[in-house]
Design a protein around this motif. Sequence first.
Motif, PDB file in Angstrom:
ATOM      1  N   MET A   1       0.876  -1.181   0.000  1.00  0.00           N
ATOM      2  CA  MET A   1       0.000   0.000   0.000  1.00  0.00           C
ATOM      3  C   MET A   1       0.911   1.228   0.000  1.00  0.00           C
ATOM      4  SD  MET A   1      -2.437  -1.717   2.927  1.00  0.00           S
ATOM      5  CE  MET A   1      -3.475  -0.292   3.257  1.00  0.00           C
ATOM      6  N   TYR A   2       1.588   1.444  -1.134  1.00  0.00           N
ATOM      7  CA  TYR A   2       2.686   2.405  -1.180  1.00  0.00           C
ATOM      8  C   TYR A   2       2.237   3.852  -0.990  1.00  0.00           C
ATOM      9  CZ  TYR A   2       5.274  -1.621  -2.956  1.00  0.00           C
ATOM     10  OH  TYR A   2       5.851  -2.860  -3.095  1.00  0.00           O
ATOM     11  N   ASP A   3       1.077   4.227  -1.487  1.00  0.00           N
ATOM     12  CA  ASP A   3       0.609   5.604  -1.310  1.00  0.00           C
ATOM     13  C   ASP A   3       0.395   5.910   0.173  1.00  0.00           C
ATOM     14  OD1 ASP A   3       0.662   6.073  -4.025  1.00  0.00           O
ATOM     15  OD2 ASP A   3      -1.469   5.650  -4.315  1.00  0.00           O
ATOM     16  N   LEU A   4      -0.244   4.987   0.875  1.00  0.00           N
ATOM     17  CA  LEU A   4      -0.481   5.189   2.310  1.00  0.00           C
ATOM     18  C   LEU A   4       0.830   5.171   3.085  1.00  0.00           C
ATOM     19  CD1 LEU A   4      -3.649   2.944   2.837  1.00  0.00           C
ATOM     20  CD2 LEU A   4      -3.547   5.443   2.732  1.00  0.00           C
ATOM     21  N   ALA A   5       1.728   4.277   2.704  1.00  0.00           N
ATOM     22  CA  ALA A   5       3.024   4.210   3.379  1.00  0.00           C
ATOM     23  C   ALA A   5       3.809   5.504   3.182  1.00  0.00           C
ATOM     24  CB  ALA A   5       3.825   3.021   2.860  1.00  0.00           C
ATOM     25  N   GLU A   6       3.761   6.041   1.970  1.00  0.00           N
ATOM     26  CA  GLU A   6       4.437   7.315   1.702  1.00  0.00           C
ATOM     27  C   GLU A   6       3.883   8.423   2.602  1.00  0.00           C
ATOM     28  OE1 GLU A   6       4.459  10.755  -1.712  1.00  0.00           O
ATOM     29  OE2 GLU A   6       4.224   8.674  -2.380  1.00  0.00           O
ATOM     30  N   ASP A   7       2.570   8.486   2.723  1.00  0.00           N
ATOM     31  CA  ASP A   7       1.949   9.523   3.552  1.00  0.00           C
ATOM     32  C   ASP A   7       2.361   9.373   5.016  1.00  0.00           C
ATOM     33  OD1 ASP A   7       0.672  10.575   1.360  1.00  0.00           O
ATOM     34  OD2 ASP A   7      -1.241   9.585   1.747  1.00  0.00           O
ATOM     35  N   ASP A   8       2.386   8.137   5.499  1.00  0.00           N
ATOM     36  CA  ASP A   8       2.713   7.930   6.910  1.00  0.00           C
ATOM     37  C   ASP A   8       4.193   8.183   7.190  1.00  0.00           C
ATOM     38  OD1 ASP A   8       0.273   7.495   8.087  1.00  0.00           O
ATOM     39  OD2 ASP A   8       0.309   5.329   7.834  1.00  0.00           O
ATOM     40  N   TYR A   9       5.073   7.796   6.283  1.00  0.00           N
ATOM     41  CA  TYR A   9       6.491   8.125   6.484  1.00  0.00           C
ATOM     42  C   TYR A   9       6.700   9.638   6.433  1.00  0.00           C
ATOM     43  CZ  TYR A   9       8.449   3.430   6.595  1.00  0.00           C
ATOM     44  OH  TYR A   9       8.785   2.145   6.963  1.00  0.00           O
ATOM     45  N   SER A  10       5.967  10.311   5.579  1.00  0.00           N
ATOM     46  CA  SER A  10       6.071  11.767   5.516  1.00  0.00           C
ATOM     47  C   SER A  10       5.623  12.398   6.836  1.00  0.00           C
ATOM     48  CB  SER A  10       5.235  12.311   4.357  1.00  0.00           C
ATOM     49  OG  SER A  10       5.760  11.889   3.112  1.00  0.00           O
ATOM     50  N   LYS A  11       4.549  11.864   7.412  1.00  0.00           N
ATOM     51  CA  LYS A  11       4.088  12.368   8.708  1.00  0.00           C
ATOM     52  C   LYS A  11       5.126  12.091   9.789  1.00  0.00           C
ATOM     53  CE  LYS A  11       1.138  14.072  11.654  1.00  0.00           C
ATOM     54  NZ  LYS A  11       0.833  15.532  11.685  1.00  0.00           N
ATOM     55  N   ALA A  12       5.713  10.872   9.771  1.00  0.00           N
ATOM     56  CA  ALA A  12       6.740  10.535  10.755  1.00  0.00           C
ATOM     57  C   ALA A  12       7.939  11.474  10.633  1.00  0.00           C
ATOM     58  CB  ALA A  12       7.185   9.084  10.575  1.00  0.00           C
ATOM     59  N   ILE A  13       8.324  11.793   9.398  1.00  0.00           N
ATOM     60  CA  ILE A  13       9.458  12.685   9.164  1.00  0.00           C
ATOM     61  C   ILE A  13       9.139  14.100   9.626  1.00  0.00           C
ATOM     62  CG2 ILE A  13      10.858  13.764   7.351  1.00  0.00           C
ATOM     63  CD1 ILE A  13      10.613  11.002   5.868  1.00  0.00           C
ATOM     64  N   SER A  14       7.896  14.513   9.454  1.00  0.00           N
ATOM     65  CA  SER A  14       7.517  15.857   9.924  1.00  0.00           C
ATOM     66  C   SER A  14       7.624  15.964  11.445  1.00  0.00           C
ATOM     67  CB  SER A  14       6.090  16.192   9.474  1.00  0.00           C
ATOM     68  OG  SER A  14       5.119  15.476  10.219  1.00  0.00           O
ATOM     69  N   LEU A  15       7.491  14.826  12.132  1.00  0.00           N
ATOM     70  CA  LEU A  15       7.579  14.807  13.593  1.00  0.00           C
ATOM     71  C   LEU A  15       8.989  14.502  14.089  1.00  0.00           C
ATOM     72  CD1 LEU A  15       4.287  12.788  14.215  1.00  0.00           C
ATOM     73  CD2 LEU A  15       4.672  15.184  14.854  1.00  0.00           C
ATOM     74  N   ASP A  16       9.789  13.864  13.233  1.00  0.00           N
ATOM     75  CA  ASP A  16      11.165  13.499  13.602  1.00  0.00           C
ATOM     76  C   ASP A  16      12.024  13.698  12.360  1.00  0.00           C
ATOM     77  OD1 ASP A  16      13.489  12.467  14.624  1.00  0.00           O
ATOM     78  OD2 ASP A  16      12.713  10.441  14.964  1.00  0.00           O
ATOM     79  N   SER A  17      12.359  14.951  12.096  1.00  0.00           N
ATOM     80  CA  SER A  17      12.924  15.323  10.795  1.00  0.00           C
ATOM     81  C   SER A  17      14.320  14.779  10.541  1.00  0.00           C
ATOM     82  CB  SER A  17      12.946  16.855  10.664  1.00  0.00           C
ATOM     83  OG  SER A  17      13.724  17.433  11.704  1.00  0.00           O
ATOM     84  N   ASN A  18      15.033  14.376  11.590  1.00  0.00           N
ATOM     85  CA  ASN A  18      16.405  13.904  11.401  1.00  0.00           C
ATOM     86  C   ASN A  18      16.527  12.385  11.435  1.00  0.00           C
ATOM     87  OD1 ASN A  18      17.390  16.526  11.186  1.00  0.00           O
ATOM     88  ND2 ASN A  18      17.735  16.700  13.385  1.00  0.00           N
ATOM     89  N   ASN A  19      15.404  11.693  11.375  1.00  0.00           N
ATOM     90  CA  ASN A  19      15.450  10.232  11.434  1.00  0.00           C
ATOM     91  C   ASN A  19      15.813   9.673  10.056  1.00  0.00           C
ATOM     92  OD1 ASN A  19      14.543   7.380  11.393  1.00  0.00           O
ATOM     93  ND2 ASN A  19      13.867   7.860  13.473  1.00  0.00           N
ATOM     94  N   LYS A  20      17.012   9.153   9.957  1.00  0.00           N
ATOM     95  CA  LYS A  20      17.516   8.694   8.664  1.00  0.00           C
ATOM     96  C   LYS A  20      16.841   7.412   8.192  1.00  0.00           C
ATOM     97  CE  LYS A  20      21.660   9.304  10.417  1.00  0.00           C
ATOM     98  NZ  LYS A  20      23.134   9.332  10.627  1.00  0.00           N
ATOM     99  N   ASP A  21      16.382   6.592   9.134  1.00  0.00           N
ATOM    100  CA  ASP A  21      15.666   5.377   8.736  1.00  0.00           C
ATOM    101  C   ASP A  21      14.364   5.720   8.014  1.00  0.00           C
ATOM    102  OD1 ASP A  21      17.522   3.554   9.766  1.00  0.00           O
ATOM    103  OD2 ASP A  21      16.663   3.692  11.770  1.00  0.00           O
ATOM    104  N   TYR A  22      13.646   6.697   8.551  1.00  0.00           N
ATOM    105  CA  TYR A  22      12.394   7.107   7.916  1.00  0.00           C
ATOM    106  C   TYR A  22      12.668   7.670   6.532  1.00  0.00           C
ATOM    107  CZ  TYR A  22      10.636   7.014  12.775  1.00  0.00           C
ATOM    108  OH  TYR A  22      10.305   6.662  14.055  1.00  0.00           O
ATOM    109  N   LEU A  23      13.719   8.464   6.423  1.00  0.00           N
ATOM    110  CA  LEU A  23      14.061   9.055   5.134  1.00  0.00           C
ATOM    111  C   LEU A  23      14.420   7.980   4.110  1.00  0.00           C
ATOM    112  CD1 LEU A  23      16.173  12.096   6.354  1.00  0.00           C
ATOM    113  CD2 LEU A  23      14.061  12.245   5.012  1.00  0.00           C
ATOM    114  N   LEU A  24      15.183   6.991   4.531  1.00  0.00           N
ATOM    115  CA  LEU A  24      15.574   5.928   3.608  1.00  0.00           C
ATOM    116  C   LEU A  24      14.359   5.124   3.160  1.00  0.00           C
ATOM    117  CD1 LEU A  24      17.840   4.440   2.172  1.00  0.00           C
ATOM    118  CD2 LEU A  24      18.059   2.957   4.181  1.00  0.00           C
TER     119      LEU A  24
END
Length: 227
Positions: free
Chosen positions: A161-184
Amino acid sequence: MSRIFFAVCLFLCSNSISAQNKDNPLRDSLRMASRDLSFHPDSVDLRLKKASWNIQLHEWNYAKDEYDIILKFNPRNLSALLYRAYVNVQLLRYNFARLDYQNLLSIVPGNFEAQLGLALLNEKDKHYTEAYDGMNHLISQYPDSAVAYAARANIEFERKMYDLAEDDYSKAISLDSNNKDYLLNRANIYILKKKKDLAIADLDRMVRLGTPRASIKDYYLKAYKIK
């Protein structure tokens, strides 16, 4: 207990510096904990400490034995319940792990770590609907938790479910902007979705945050091949 079960898992599962190596410093710590425990066998703190070293050395059964002893005399010990559940997952004793998480939640309703652990367990045990429902409920309770959004994104990614996963990782990054795992992980989704520029932007951001470019060169190669 902190609300960073993913980080805890990463710490517990971190490479064990060749656990079989007799010179492993973790084994020195384990020997010291075992020695101290022999003098103070009733110490819950020492038993928890020894179990933590067992876990880091991937000695799952030894760790389980320590938690069993603690919970035999104190069945409401939250740390022992939480980490025995984790150990039971490693031992593929999913029903026992589920029971530990449920017992913890009966003591502390709404506990973040237990809810997260139970959702991850359900995903691992292929109970996908329960896992996803559990993550939705967790996010409704903790809407500011980057870990919760990333955990749900992981479930969505596994189910393609790549569209939903993209949205949720984007939200996670907005809350933890320096998390390299989320970015990868988001960069990988961008690659799968043929979003070349966005994938490269996330990879470049990781490099600026200190990730060696060489360590993610395969992702760069995949991104640059996108037409």
